[in-house]
Scaffold this motif. Structure first.
Motif, mmCIF file in Angstrom:
data_model
loop_
_atom_site.group_PDB
_atom_site.id
_atom_site.type_symbol
_atom_site.label_atom_id
_atom_site.label_comp_id
_atom_site.label_asym_id
_atom_site.label_seq_id
_atom_site.Cartn_x
_atom_site.Cartn_y
_atom_site.Cartn_z
ATOM 1 N N LEU A 37 -7.544 -6.082 19.076
ATOM 2 C CA LEU A 37 -6.286 -6.500 19.662
ATOM 3 C C LEU A 37 -6.397 -6.116 21.042
ATOM 4 C CD1 LEU A 37 -3.811 -6.382 16.600
ATOM 5 C CD2 LEU A 37 -5.009 -8.688 17.573
ATOM 6 N N ALA A 38 -5.483 -6.655 21.945
ATOM 7 C CA ALA A 38 -5.287 -6.133 23.298
ATOM 8 C C ALA A 38 -3.522 -6.233 23.344
ATOM 9 C CB ALA A 38 -5.672 -6.850 24.313
ATOM 10 N N ILE A 39 -2.729 -5.371 23.925
ATOM 11 C CA ILE A 39 -1.417 -5.689 24.088
ATOM 12 C C ILE A 39 -1.352 -5.554 25.528
ATOM 13 C CG2 ILE A 39 0.774 -4.327 23.745
ATOM 14 C CD1 ILE A 39 -0.092 -3.390 21.054
ATOM 15 N N LEU B 289 6.029 -6.640 24.601
ATOM 16 C CA LEU B 289 4.735 -7.064 24.983
ATOM 17 C C LEU B 289 4.027 -8.197 24.345
ATOM 18 C CD1 LEU B 289 3.797 -3.082 25.205
ATOM 19 C CD2 LEU B 289 4.208 -4.652 27.279
ATOM 20 N N ALA B 290 3.107 -8.694 24.850
ATOM 21 C CA ALA B 290 2.313 -9.771 24.200
ATOM 22 C C ALA B 290 1.349 -9.167 23.489
ATOM 23 C CB ALA B 290 1.794 -10.713 25.248
ATOM 24 N N VAL B 291 0.861 -9.366 22.207
ATOM 25 C CA VAL B 291 -0.319 -9.174 21.490
ATOM 26 C C VAL B 291 -1.380 -10.373 21.371
ATOM 27 C CG1 VAL B 291 -0.990 -8.438 19.362
ATOM 28 C CG2 VAL B 291 1.157 -7.691 20.181
ATOM 29 N N THR B 292 -2.577 -10.069 22.087
ATOM 30 C CA THR B 292 -3.664 -11.049 21.881
ATOM 31 C C THR B 292 -4.978 -10.530 21.143
ATOM 32 O OG1 THR B 292 -4.726 -10.174 23.796
ATOM 33 C CG2 THR B 292 -3.118 -11.952 24.074
ATOM 34 N N ARG B 293 -5.622 -11.579 20.670
ATOM 35 C CA ARG B 293 -6.964 -11.088 20.050
ATOM 36 C C ARG B 293 -7.913 -11.043 21.003
ATOM 37 N NH1 ARG B 293 -6.922 -15.368 15.040
ATOM 38 N NH2 ARG B 293 -6.720 -16.618 16.735
ATOM 39 N N LEU B 294 -8.771 -9.981 20.846
ATOM 40 C CA LEU B 294 -9.934 -9.911 21.754
ATOM 41 C C LEU B 294 -10.819 -10.995 21.732
ATOM 42 C CD1 LEU B 294 -10.687 -6.048 21.854
ATOM 43 C CD2 LEU B 294 -9.254 -7.212 23.448
ATOM 44 N N ALA B 295 -11.105 -11.632 20.709
ATOM 45 C CA ALA B 295 -11.958 -12.613 20.343
ATOM 46 C C ALA B 295 -11.699 -14.214 20.877
ATOM 47 C CB ALA B 295 -12.508 -12.965 18.836
ATOM 48 N N ASP B 296 -10.333 -14.188 21.369
ATOM 49 C CA ASP B 296 -9.641 -15.522 21.927
ATOM 50 C C ASP B 296 -10.083 -15.765 23.418
ATOM 51 O OD1 ASP B 296 -9.126 -16.113 19.611
ATOM 52 O OD2 ASP B 296 -6.868 -15.491 19.716
ATOM 53 N N ALA C 22 -1.256 -5.987 12.082
ATOM 54 C CA ALA C 22 0.163 -5.010 12.234
ATOM 55 C C ALA C 22 -0.113 -3.408 12.435
ATOM 56 C CB ALA C 22 1.069 -5.258 11.256
ATOM 57 N N GLY C 23 -1.265 -2.898 11.502
ATOM 58 C CA GLY C 23 -1.419 -1.556 11.708
ATOM 59 C C GLY C 23 -2.204 -1.077 12.685
ATOM 60 N N GLU C 24 -2.885 -1.987 13.463
ATOM 61 C CA GLU C 24 -3.605 -2.000 14.708
ATOM 62 C C GLU C 24 -2.641 -1.805 15.978
ATOM 63 O OE1 GLU C 24 -6.996 -3.727 17.650
ATOM 64 O OE2 GLU C 24 -6.970 -4.222 15.407
ATOM 65 N N ILE C 25 -1.718 -2.834 15.753
ATOM 66 C CA ILE C 25 -0.607 -2.799 16.543
ATOM 67 C C ILE C 25 0.194 -1.633 16.639
ATOM 68 C CG2 ILE C 25 1.652 -3.926 17.562
ATOM 69 C CD1 ILE C 25 0.256 -6.549 16.372
ATOM 70 N N VAL C 26 0.802 -1.284 15.645
ATOM 71 C CA VAL C 26 1.515 0.081 15.852
ATOM 72 C C VAL C 26 0.755 1.224 15.802
ATOM 73 C CG1 VAL C 26 2.739 1.689 13.827
ATOM 74 C CG2 VAL C 26 3.188 -0.766 13.798
ATOM 75 N N GLY C 27 -0.488 1.368 15.644
ATOM 76 C CA GLY C 27 -1.479 2.382 16.153
ATOM 77 C C GLY C 27 -1.348 2.403 17.500
ATOM 78 N N LEU C 28 -1.616 1.463 18.337
ATOM 79 C CA LEU C 28 -1.538 1.062 19.668
ATOM 80 C C LEU C 28 -0.338 1.767 20.340
ATOM 81 C CD1 LEU C 28 -3.836 -1.959 20.287
ATOM 82 C CD2 LEU C 28 -4.502 0.383 20.869
#
Length: 195
Positions: A11-13, A70-77, A116-122
């Motif tokens: 993910l990217a934020i 902030l917007a959350v996006t998928r790197l693969a998109d 969600a875990g990745e977002i909270v970690g970032l």
């Protein structure tokens, strides 16, 4: 502070853009009653979402910024995560004594993938790194088992139950309060997390 751009494994934020694509994505998120089920507000129409993005951009330009939506996006998109459509939202709202409330919400079609875990970690890395905060808190609706599981896995501790913390559609609801202190988080190197 410079615009926020965080990148994880999947993910990217990033900051929101006032574009048709970001407004449509926010409306897909906040216009869905299933997504807003545990949020303090109900579904929003497209115009309200466009207004929200305008507010988010004003908050980002504040001299002493205290709100990060902030917007959350998928790197693969997309080849460039700045161009990818948002699939969620992440937030940090700074309070007194070097603290902040954090939150995230994901589109229904991407839930259950560990995002969600990745977002909270970032967000945790941003809070305890560049923002030099001491305490992060999260309020979670008592029925939101997925969020409770994600926060617990990331080291947050439940500090209590807030009775009648929310009022939505004529009904009171309770929330759990979770918190993590900076000295309880050893940082990305110790946990093997990317940033």
């Amino acid at each position: 502070m410079l615009p926020v751009r965080l990148t994880g494994p999947r993910l990217a934020i990033r900051e929101y853009h006032h574009t048709e694509g970001d407004v449509d994505a926010l409306h897909a998120l906040f216009g869905d009653p299933e997504v807003t089920r545990y949020l303090p507000f109900g579904s929003c129409d497209r115009e309200a979402c466009a207004d929200q993005i305008e507010l988010y951009l004003e908050e980002a330009m504040a001299g002493e910024r205290d709100t990060y939506r902030l917007a959350v996006t998928r790197l693969a998109d997309a080849e460039d995560p700045r161009d990818a459509p948002p699939v969620g939202q992440a937030s940090l709202v700074l309070g007194g004594h070097r603290s902040a409330d954090l939150g995230c919400v994901l589109a229904d079609e991407v839930r259950g993938r560990g995002y969600a875990g990745e977002i909270v970690g970032l967000l945790r890395g941003l809070a305890f790194g560049p923002l030099d905060l001491h305490r992060l808190t999260a309020r979670v609706h008592v029925d939101n088992a997925a969020s409770v599981k994600a926060l617990t896995r990331l080291g947050f501790r439940r500090e209590g139950r807030l009775r009648h913390d929310g009022f939505k559609d004529g009904v009171w609801s309770d929330s759990y309060l979770y918190a993590l202190l900076a000295d309880e988080w050893p940082g990305p190197a110790a946990r093997g997390e990317g940033g």
